[in-house]
Design an enzyme around this catalytic site. Structure first.
Site, mmCIF file in Angstrom:
data_model
loop_
_atom_site.group_PDB
_atom_site.id
_atom_site.type_symbol
_atom_site.label_atom_id
_atom_site.label_comp_id
_atom_site.label_asym_id
_atom_site.label_seq_id
_atom_site.Cartn_x
_atom_site.Cartn_y
_atom_site.Cartn_z
ATOM 1 N N GLU A 70 0.826 -1.201 0.000
ATOM 2 C CA GLU A 70 0.000 0.000 0.000
ATOM 3 C C GLU A 70 0.868 1.262 0.000
ATOM 4 O OE1 GLU A 70 -2.016 -3.459 1.660
ATOM 5 O OE2 GLU A 70 -0.172 -2.439 2.238
ATOM 6 N N PRO A 277 9.824 -15.730 -0.091
ATOM 7 C CA PRO A 277 8.701 -15.739 0.860
ATOM 8 C C PRO A 277 8.176 -14.334 1.114
ATOM 9 C CG PRO A 277 10.781 -16.056 2.022
ATOM 10 C CD PRO A 277 11.098 -16.107 0.554
ATOM 11 N N ARG A 278 6.885 -14.229 1.349
ATOM 12 C CA ARG A 278 6.272 -12.935 1.644
ATOM 13 C C ARG A 278 6.875 -12.321 2.899
ATOM 14 N NH1 ARG A 278 3.525 -8.950 -1.046
ATOM 15 N NH2 ARG A 278 2.148 -7.824 0.367
ATOM 16 N N GLY A 319 12.990 -5.808 -0.213
ATOM 17 C CA GLY A 319 13.215 -4.764 -1.194
ATOM 18 C C GLY A 319 13.936 -5.180 -2.457
ATOM 19 N N GLU A 320 13.990 -6.474 -2.760
ATOM 20 C CA GLU A 320 14.704 -6.921 -3.961
ATOM 21 C C GLU A 320 13.789 -7.620 -4.964
ATOM 22 O OE1 GLU A 320 19.254 -7.596 -3.188
ATOM 23 O OE2 GLU A 320 18.126 -9.151 -2.127
ATOM 24 N N ASN A 345 -0.221 -8.780 -5.689
ATOM 25 C CA ASN A 345 -0.206 -7.830 -6.794
ATOM 26 C C ASN A 345 0.406 -8.396 -8.084
ATOM 27 O OD1 ASN A 345 -0.021 -5.581 -8.393
ATOM 28 N ND2 ASN A 345 1.357 -4.449 -7.042
ATOM 29 N N GLU A 348 3.195 -5.867 -10.474
ATOM 30 C CA GLU A 348 4.646 -5.765 -10.303
ATOM 31 C C GLU A 348 5.395 -6.651 -11.300
ATOM 32 O OE1 GLU A 348 5.297 -6.476 -6.174
ATOM 33 O OE2 GLU A 348 4.725 -4.441 -5.576
#
Length: 435
Positions: A70, A277-278, A319-320, A345, A348
Protein backbone atom coordinates in the site's frame (compact mmCIF):
# COMPACT_ATOMS: atom_id res chain seq x y z
CA UNK A 1 -15.80 18.55 9.34
CA UNK A 2 -18.90 16.49 8.47
CA UNK A 3 -22.18 18.35 8.80
CA UNK A 4 -24.49 15.42 8.02
CA UNK A 5 -26.05 15.45 11.48
CA UNK A 6 -25.07 11.85 12.20
CA UNK A 7 -24.24 11.37 15.88
CA UNK A 8 -21.75 9.04 17.56
CA UNK A 9 -23.43 5.69 18.19
CA UNK A 10 -23.34 3.64 21.36
CA UNK A 11 -21.09 1.13 19.62
CA UNK A 12 -18.55 3.79 18.69
CA UNK A 13 -18.66 5.29 22.20
CA UNK A 14 -18.01 1.81 23.60
CA UNK A 15 -15.12 1.30 21.18
CA UNK A 16 -13.60 4.65 22.13
CA UNK A 17 -13.89 3.87 25.84
CA UNK A 18 -12.38 0.41 25.35
CA UNK A 19 -9.43 1.76 23.37
CA UNK A 20 -8.82 4.32 26.10
CA UNK A 21 -8.95 1.73 28.90
CA UNK A 22 -6.83 -0.85 27.12
CA UNK A 23 -4.45 1.64 25.53
CA UNK A 24 -1.42 0.35 27.50
CA UNK A 25 -2.04 -3.22 26.33
CA UNK A 26 -2.49 -2.16 22.70
CA UNK A 27 0.64 -0.05 22.94
CA UNK A 28 2.66 -2.91 24.38
CA UNK A 29 1.58 -5.31 21.61
CA UNK A 30 2.34 -2.81 18.84
CA UNK A 31 5.71 -1.72 20.18
CA UNK A 32 6.81 -5.22 21.16
CA UNK A 33 6.40 -6.37 17.56
CA UNK A 34 8.72 -3.61 16.33
CA UNK A 35 11.21 -4.34 19.11
CA UNK A 36 11.49 -7.92 17.89
CA UNK A 37 12.32 -6.53 14.45
CA UNK A 38 15.10 -4.38 15.95
CA UNK A 39 13.47 -1.03 15.18
CA UNK A 40 15.19 1.81 17.12
CA UNK A 41 13.31 2.85 20.28
CA UNK A 42 13.07 6.46 19.04
CA UNK A 43 10.98 5.22 16.13
CA UNK A 44 8.99 2.65 18.06
CA UNK A 45 7.48 5.49 20.11
CA UNK A 46 5.79 6.70 16.93
CA UNK A 47 3.23 3.92 17.44
CA UNK A 48 2.22 5.75 20.61
CA UNK A 49 1.85 9.05 18.78
CA UNK A 50 5.21 10.39 19.97
CA UNK A 51 7.81 11.50 17.47
CA UNK A 52 11.21 13.13 17.43
CA UNK A 53 10.78 14.19 13.81
CA UNK A 54 10.30 17.89 13.20
CA UNK A 55 7.11 19.00 11.52
CA UNK A 56 7.89 20.95 8.34
CA UNK A 57 6.29 24.35 7.98
CA UNK A 58 3.34 24.61 5.65
CA UNK A 59 0.62 22.21 4.59
CA UNK A 60 0.87 18.46 5.31
CA UNK A 61 -1.10 15.81 3.45
CA UNK A 62 -1.25 12.54 5.36
CA UNK A 63 -1.38 9.15 3.60
CA UNK A 64 -2.24 6.27 5.93
CA UNK A 65 -1.28 2.80 4.67
CA UNK A 66 -0.98 -0.68 6.12
CA UNK A 67 2.29 -2.12 4.87
CA UNK A 68 4.75 -2.27 1.95
CA UNK A 69 2.38 -2.78 -0.96
CA UNK A 70 0.00 0.00 0.00
CA UNK A 71 2.83 2.40 0.84
CA UNK A 72 4.61 1.87 -2.47
CA UNK A 73 1.35 2.17 -4.39
CA UNK A 74 0.83 5.78 -3.29
CA UNK A 75 4.30 7.03 -4.27
CA UNK A 76 3.46 7.72 -7.94
CA UNK A 77 0.32 9.55 -6.79
CA UNK A 78 2.32 11.70 -4.36
CA UNK A 79 4.80 12.55 -7.12
CA UNK A 80 1.96 13.66 -9.40
CA UNK A 81 0.38 15.72 -6.64
CA UNK A 82 3.71 17.45 -6.09
CA UNK A 83 3.81 18.48 -9.74
CA UNK A 84 0.50 20.29 -9.25
CA UNK A 85 1.22 21.59 -5.74
CA UNK A 86 5.03 21.66 -5.29
CA UNK A 87 4.89 23.36 -1.89
CA UNK A 88 2.89 20.55 -0.25
CA UNK A 89 4.50 18.30 2.34
CA UNK A 90 3.53 14.64 2.61
CA UNK A 91 3.50 12.17 5.48
CA UNK A 92 3.11 8.41 4.99
CA UNK A 93 2.21 6.26 7.99
CA UNK A 94 2.29 2.48 8.07
CA UNK A 95 2.49 -0.16 10.75
CA UNK A 96 5.30 -2.51 9.71
CA UNK A 97 9.07 -2.46 9.98
CA UNK A 98 9.39 -3.83 6.45
CA UNK A 99 7.48 -0.87 4.97
CA UNK A 100 9.69 1.60 6.85
CA UNK A 101 12.81 -0.14 5.58
CA UNK A 102 11.70 -0.15 1.95
CA UNK A 103 10.36 3.41 1.99
CA UNK A 104 13.56 4.80 3.50
CA UNK A 105 15.25 4.97 0.09
CA UNK A 106 12.18 5.59 -2.07
CA UNK A 107 10.39 8.57 -0.57
CA UNK A 108 9.78 11.52 -2.92
CA UNK A 109 10.97 15.00 -1.95
CA UNK A 110 9.10 16.76 0.85
CA UNK A 111 7.81 13.39 2.08
CA UNK A 112 8.59 11.45 5.24
CA UNK A 113 7.51 8.24 6.91
CA UNK A 114 6.25 7.58 10.43
CA UNK A 115 4.93 4.46 12.07
CA UNK A 116 1.16 4.75 12.33
CA UNK A 117 -0.15 5.62 15.79
CA UNK A 118 -2.30 2.92 17.36
CA UNK A 119 -6.02 3.71 17.23
CA UNK A 120 -6.38 5.02 20.76
CA UNK A 121 -7.54 8.51 21.78
CA UNK A 122 -4.24 9.41 23.44
CA UNK A 123 -1.96 8.23 20.61
CA UNK A 124 -4.11 9.89 17.95
CA UNK A 125 -4.34 13.12 19.94
CA UNK A 126 -0.54 13.36 20.21
CA UNK A 127 -0.14 12.51 16.52
CA UNK A 128 -2.67 15.08 15.31
CA UNK A 129 -1.39 17.84 17.62
CA UNK A 130 2.11 17.42 16.23
CA UNK A 131 1.47 16.90 12.51
CA UNK A 132 -1.78 18.88 11.99
CA UNK A 133 -2.57 17.41 8.55
CA UNK A 134 -4.90 19.37 6.28
CA UNK A 135 -6.10 16.21 4.54
CA UNK A 136 -5.91 12.49 5.29
CA UNK A 137 -5.90 9.89 2.53
CA UNK A 138 -6.60 6.42 3.89
CA UNK A 139 -5.61 3.48 1.68
CA UNK A 140 -7.41 0.15 1.09
CA UNK A 141 -8.87 -1.22 4.33
CA UNK A 142 -7.26 1.13 6.86
CA UNK A 143 -10.53 2.15 8.51
CA UNK A 144 -9.74 2.99 12.13
CA UNK A 145 -12.65 4.71 13.93
CA UNK A 146 -10.72 6.92 16.35
CA UNK A 147 -8.26 7.99 13.66
CA UNK A 148 -11.08 8.98 11.33
CA UNK A 149 -13.30 10.70 13.86
CA UNK A 150 -10.50 12.63 15.55
CA UNK A 151 -8.88 13.72 12.29
CA UNK A 152 -12.26 14.81 10.98
CA UNK A 153 -12.86 16.80 14.16
CA UNK A 154 -9.69 18.83 13.47
CA UNK A 155 -11.15 19.93 10.15
CA UNK A 156 -8.93 17.69 8.01
CA UNK A 157 -10.63 16.49 4.82
CA UNK A 158 -10.56 12.72 4.47
CA UNK A 159 -10.72 10.29 1.57
CA UNK A 160 -10.56 6.51 1.25
CA UNK A 161 -8.82 5.39 -1.92
CA UNK A 162 -8.24 1.94 -3.36
CA UNK A 163 -10.92 0.77 -0.93
CA UNK A 164 -10.81 -2.98 -0.36
CA UNK A 165 -13.04 -4.82 2.11
CA UNK A 166 -13.59 -8.55 2.19
CA UNK A 167 -17.10 -9.96 2.16
CA UNK A 168 -16.58 -10.92 5.79
CA UNK A 169 -15.70 -7.31 6.69
CA UNK A 170 -18.68 -5.99 4.75
CA UNK A 171 -20.99 -8.37 6.58
CA UNK A 172 -19.52 -7.21 9.88
CA UNK A 173 -20.18 -3.54 9.08
CA UNK A 174 -23.66 -4.41 7.80
CA UNK A 175 -24.62 -5.71 11.24
CA UNK A 176 -24.24 -2.18 12.61
CA UNK A 177 -25.70 0.14 9.94
CA UNK A 178 -25.88 3.26 12.11
CA UNK A 179 -22.25 2.98 13.18
CA UNK A 180 -21.21 2.16 9.61
CA UNK A 181 -23.01 5.23 8.31
CA UNK A 182 -21.44 7.40 11.03
CA UNK A 183 -17.89 6.20 10.37
CA UNK A 184 -17.94 6.23 6.57
CA UNK A 185 -19.62 9.63 6.51
CA UNK A 186 -16.28 11.12 7.53
CA UNK A 187 -14.92 10.49 4.03
CA UNK A 188 -15.38 13.21 1.45
CA UNK A 189 -14.70 10.63 -1.26
CA UNK A 190 -14.43 6.84 -1.45
CA UNK A 191 -12.73 5.28 -4.49
CA UNK A 192 -13.08 1.51 -4.64
CA UNK A 193 -10.90 -1.06 -6.35
CA UNK A 194 -13.76 -2.68 -8.23
CA UNK A 195 -17.53 -2.96 -8.73
CA UNK A 196 -17.97 -5.62 -6.02
CA UNK A 197 -16.55 -3.35 -3.34
CA UNK A 198 -18.51 -0.37 -4.65
CA UNK A 199 -21.76 -2.30 -4.26
CA UNK A 200 -20.68 -3.58 -0.85
CA UNK A 201 -19.94 -0.11 0.48
CA UNK A 202 -23.28 1.19 -0.71
CA UNK A 203 -24.90 -1.78 1.03
CA UNK A 204 -23.33 -0.89 4.39
CA UNK A 205 -24.60 2.69 4.28
CA UNK A 206 -21.46 4.48 3.10
CA UNK A 207 -22.52 7.88 1.70
CA UNK A 208 -24.12 7.01 -1.64
CA UNK A 209 -23.10 10.21 -3.42
CA UNK A 210 -19.43 9.87 -2.43
CA UNK A 211 -18.70 6.26 -3.44
CA UNK A 212 -17.11 5.74 -6.85
CA UNK A 213 -15.70 2.77 -8.66
CA UNK A 214 -12.01 3.24 -9.36
CA UNK A 215 -9.14 0.98 -10.29
CA UNK A 216 -6.63 -0.84 -8.13
CA UNK A 217 -4.10 1.79 -7.11
CA UNK A 218 -1.31 -0.72 -7.53
CA UNK A 219 -1.94 -0.53 -11.26
CA UNK A 220 -0.24 2.87 -11.33
CA UNK A 221 2.85 1.85 -9.40
CA UNK A 222 6.15 2.40 -11.16
CA UNK A 223 8.20 -0.70 -12.04
CA UNK A 224 10.12 -1.95 -9.04
CA UNK A 225 13.74 -0.90 -8.62
CA UNK A 226 16.47 -3.22 -9.88
CA UNK A 227 20.05 -3.29 -8.66
CA UNK A 228 21.74 -3.94 -12.00
CA UNK A 229 25.11 -4.65 -10.42
CA UNK A 230 23.53 -7.49 -8.44
CA UNK A 231 21.57 -8.59 -11.50
CA UNK A 232 24.76 -8.91 -13.53
CA UNK A 233 26.39 -10.92 -10.74
CA UNK A 234 23.44 -13.29 -10.38
CA UNK A 235 23.08 -13.64 -14.13
CA UNK A 236 26.72 -14.73 -14.24
CA UNK A 237 26.11 -17.27 -11.47
CA UNK A 238 23.04 -18.67 -13.23
CA UNK A 239 24.78 -18.74 -16.65
CA UNK A 240 22.34 -20.29 -19.12
CA UNK A 241 20.20 -22.23 -16.64
CA UNK A 242 16.40 -22.33 -16.85
CA UNK A 243 14.86 -20.24 -14.10
CA UNK A 244 11.51 -19.50 -12.52
CA UNK A 245 10.43 -17.46 -9.49
CA UNK A 246 7.82 -18.21 -6.81
CA UNK A 247 7.17 -14.86 -5.10
CA UNK A 248 5.26 -13.73 -2.01
CA UNK A 249 4.75 -17.29 -0.80
CA UNK A 250 3.06 -18.06 2.52
CA UNK A 251 3.06 -20.82 5.10
CA UNK A 252 1.61 -23.98 3.56
CA UNK A 253 2.48 -22.96 0.00
CA UNK A 254 6.20 -23.70 0.04
CA UNK A 255 5.51 -27.43 0.40
CA UNK A 256 3.40 -27.33 -2.79
CA UNK A 257 6.02 -25.29 -4.65
CA UNK A 258 8.83 -27.65 -3.61
CA UNK A 259 6.80 -30.60 -4.92
CA UNK A 260 6.44 -28.76 -8.21
CA UNK A 261 10.20 -28.14 -8.35
CA UNK A 262 10.93 -31.81 -7.69
CA UNK A 263 8.55 -32.72 -10.54
CA UNK A 264 10.19 -30.19 -12.85
CA UNK A 265 13.64 -31.61 -12.14
CA UNK A 266 12.45 -34.91 -13.64
CA UNK A 267 12.06 -33.14 -16.99
CA UNK A 268 14.40 -30.14 -16.81
CA UNK A 269 17.54 -31.33 -15.04
CA UNK A 270 19.20 -27.92 -14.78
CA UNK A 271 16.23 -25.81 -13.61
CA UNK A 272 16.63 -23.37 -10.69
CA UNK A 273 13.86 -21.92 -8.55
CA UNK A 274 14.15 -18.56 -6.78
CA UNK A 275 11.86 -18.82 -3.75
CA UNK A 276 10.81 -15.43 -2.32
CA UNK A 277 8.70 -15.74 0.86
CA UNK A 278 6.27 -12.93 1.64
CA UNK A 279 7.74 -12.74 5.14
CA UNK A 280 11.54 -13.26 5.08
CA UNK A 281 11.58 -13.70 8.86
CA UNK A 282 10.15 -17.20 8.21
CA UNK A 283 13.55 -18.26 6.83
CA UNK A 284 14.29 -20.84 9.55
CA UNK A 285 10.94 -22.53 9.00
CA UNK A 286 11.53 -22.61 5.24
CA UNK A 287 15.10 -23.87 5.59
CA UNK A 288 13.72 -26.87 7.52
CA UNK A 289 11.41 -27.60 4.57
CA UNK A 290 14.35 -27.32 2.19
CA UNK A 291 16.35 -29.75 4.31
CA UNK A 292 13.49 -32.23 4.26
CA UNK A 293 13.13 -31.91 0.48
CA UNK A 294 16.76 -33.01 0.01
CA UNK A 295 17.12 -30.42 -2.74
CA UNK A 296 20.33 -28.43 -3.06
CA UNK A 297 19.75 -24.87 -1.86
CA UNK A 298 21.47 -21.56 -1.15
CA UNK A 299 20.30 -18.75 1.15
CA UNK A 300 20.70 -15.12 0.12
CA UNK A 301 20.71 -13.67 3.64
CA UNK A 302 23.72 -15.88 4.37
CA UNK A 303 25.54 -14.46 1.32
CA UNK A 304 25.58 -17.89 -0.32
CA UNK A 305 26.13 -17.99 -4.08
CA UNK A 306 24.06 -19.75 -6.69
CA UNK A 307 26.25 -22.64 -7.79
CA UNK A 308 25.79 -25.08 -10.63
CA UNK A 309 24.22 -27.48 -8.12
CA UNK A 310 21.76 -24.98 -6.58
CA UNK A 311 18.21 -26.11 -7.23
CA UNK A 312 16.53 -23.63 -4.86
CA UNK A 313 17.72 -20.11 -4.09
CA UNK A 314 15.97 -18.78 -0.98
CA UNK A 315 15.69 -15.02 -1.52
CA UNK A 316 14.92 -14.09 2.08
CA UNK A 317 15.61 -10.36 1.84
CA UNK A 318 13.54 -7.16 1.71
CA UNK A 319 13.21 -4.76 -1.19
CA UNK A 320 14.70 -6.92 -3.96
CA UNK A 321 11.57 -8.16 -5.71
CA UNK A 322 12.37 -6.12 -8.81
CA UNK A 323 15.70 -7.95 -9.04
CA UNK A 324 14.01 -11.36 -9.08
CA UNK A 325 11.35 -10.29 -11.58
CA UNK A 326 14.03 -8.90 -13.88
CA UNK A 327 15.92 -12.21 -13.93
CA UNK A 328 13.08 -14.61 -14.76
CA UNK A 329 10.42 -14.73 -17.45
CA UNK A 330 8.13 -17.15 -15.58
CA UNK A 331 6.69 -16.00 -12.26
CA UNK A 332 4.31 -17.72 -9.86
CA UNK A 333 2.62 -15.29 -7.44
CA UNK A 334 1.96 -16.80 -4.03
CA UNK A 335 -0.77 -16.20 -1.50
CA UNK A 336 -3.07 -17.83 -4.04
CA UNK A 337 -2.84 -21.58 -3.57
CA UNK A 338 -4.56 -21.55 -0.17
CA UNK A 339 -7.78 -19.78 0.81
CA UNK A 340 -6.29 -17.83 3.70
CA UNK A 341 -4.36 -15.18 1.79
CA UNK A 342 -6.26 -13.91 -1.27
CA UNK A 343 -3.37 -13.45 -3.69
CA UNK A 344 -0.90 -10.63 -4.34
CA UNK A 345 -0.21 -7.83 -6.79
CA UNK A 346 0.17 -9.02 -10.43
CA UNK A 347 1.12 -5.56 -11.71
CA UNK A 348 4.65 -5.76 -10.30
CA UNK A 349 5.77 -8.75 -12.43
CA UNK A 350 3.61 -7.56 -15.34
CA UNK A 351 5.77 -4.44 -15.59
CA UNK A 352 8.70 -6.76 -16.39
CA UNK A 353 6.84 -8.53 -19.23
CA UNK A 354 6.81 -11.85 -17.41
CA UNK A 355 4.47 -14.77 -17.90
CA UNK A 356 2.44 -14.92 -14.67
CA UNK A 357 1.02 -17.96 -12.90
CA UNK A 358 -1.47 -17.77 -10.03
CA UNK A 359 -3.44 -20.11 -7.85
CA UNK A 360 -7.26 -20.03 -7.68
CA UNK A 361 -7.57 -17.94 -4.49
CA UNK A 362 -6.94 -14.33 -5.51
CA UNK A 363 -9.80 -12.34 -3.98
CA UNK A 364 -7.54 -9.36 -3.17
CA UNK A 365 -7.14 -8.71 -6.91
CA UNK A 366 -10.08 -10.66 -8.32
CA UNK A 367 -11.07 -8.29 -11.13
CA UNK A 368 -7.47 -7.66 -12.11
CA UNK A 369 -6.69 -11.35 -12.43
CA UNK A 370 -9.96 -12.05 -14.24
CA UNK A 371 -9.14 -9.40 -16.84
CA UNK A 372 -5.57 -10.64 -17.21
CA UNK A 373 -6.71 -14.24 -17.60
CA UNK A 374 -9.30 -13.20 -20.22
CA UNK A 375 -6.61 -11.35 -22.18
CA UNK A 376 -4.18 -14.23 -21.93
CA UNK A 377 -1.71 -12.56 -19.58
CA UNK A 378 -2.06 -15.00 -16.66
CA UNK A 379 -2.34 -18.76 -16.32
CA UNK A 380 -4.18 -20.31 -13.35
CA UNK A 381 -2.82 -23.40 -11.62
CA UNK A 382 -4.43 -25.43 -8.85
CA UNK A 383 -1.84 -27.88 -7.55
CA UNK A 384 1.83 -28.83 -7.53
CA UNK A 385 1.22 -30.98 -10.59
CA UNK A 386 -0.45 -28.22 -12.64
CA UNK A 387 2.15 -25.70 -11.48
CA UNK A 388 4.99 -27.98 -12.66
CA UNK A 389 3.20 -28.72 -15.93
CA UNK A 390 2.71 -25.05 -16.81
CA UNK A 391 6.19 -23.94 -15.75
CA UNK A 392 7.62 -26.76 -17.88
CA UNK A 393 5.48 -25.68 -20.84
CA UNK A 394 6.47 -22.03 -20.58
CA UNK A 395 10.19 -22.65 -20.13
CA UNK A 396 10.11 -25.04 -23.08
CA UNK A 397 8.26 -22.53 -25.28
CA UNK A 398 10.01 -19.14 -25.00
CA UNK A 399 7.98 -17.61 -27.83
CA UNK A 400 4.69 -18.38 -26.03
CA UNK A 401 6.19 -17.07 -22.78
CA UNK A 402 7.13 -13.81 -24.52
CA UNK A 403 3.59 -13.46 -25.93
CA UNK A 404 2.02 -13.88 -22.48
CA UNK A 405 4.53 -11.46 -20.99
CA UNK A 406 3.75 -8.83 -23.64
CA UNK A 407 0.04 -9.03 -22.81
CA UNK A 408 0.78 -8.58 -19.10
CA UNK A 409 3.09 -5.62 -19.76
CA UNK A 410 0.49 -3.92 -21.96
CA UNK A 411 -2.12 -4.41 -19.25
CA UNK A 412 0.14 -2.78 -16.65
CA UNK A 413 0.77 0.16 -18.96
CA UNK A 414 -2.98 0.70 -19.43
CA UNK A 415 -3.40 0.81 -15.65
CA UNK A 416 -0.79 3.52 -15.22
CA UNK A 417 -2.78 5.81 -17.53
CA UNK A 418 -5.42 5.99 -14.80
CA UNK A 419 -3.03 8.01 -12.66
CA UNK A 420 -4.11 11.41 -13.99
CA UNK A 421 -7.74 10.73 -13.06
CA UNK A 422 -7.07 9.77 -9.45
CA UNK A 423 -4.62 12.68 -9.11
CA UNK A 424 -7.42 15.06 -10.05
CA UNK A 425 -9.82 13.41 -7.59
CA UNK A 426 -7.38 13.59 -4.67
CA UNK A 427 -6.44 17.17 -5.52
CA UNK A 428 -10.09 18.12 -5.10
CA UNK A 429 -9.99 16.79 -1.52
CA UNK A 430 -6.74 18.58 -0.81
CA UNK A 431 -8.19 21.84 -2.12
CA UNK A 432 -11.07 21.52 0.34
CA UNK A 433 -8.66 20.94 3.20
CA UNK A 434 -6.36 23.81 2.35
CA UNK A 435 -8.80 26.49 1.23
Amino acid sequence: MSDSGLSPTLLYRTYRAATRIFSPAFGYIATRKLQKQLVPSSRIRERLGRTSAKRPSGIIIWFHCASIGESLSVLPLIEQLQKHRPKLNFLITSGTASSAKVLKHRLPKNCQHQFAPIDTPKAMSLFLEHWRPSAGIFVESEIWPNSLIMANNTGAKLALINARLSERSLQGWQRFPQTSAYIFDKFEMILTQNAFIEKGLRRIKAPQDRVYRGLNLKAIAKPLDVDYTERKLLHHQLKDRLLWVASSTHQGEEEIILKAQIELLQHLKDICLILVPRHPERREEIILLLEDSELEYSVRSLSQRITRNTQIYLADTFGEMGLWYSLAKVIFIGGSLLESYGGHNPYEPANFATAILTGPNRTNFSETYDLLIDRGGVIQVNSAKSLAKNVNYLLSNPQKTAEIGAVAESFAKDGREWLSKITSDVLSIIEKGTS
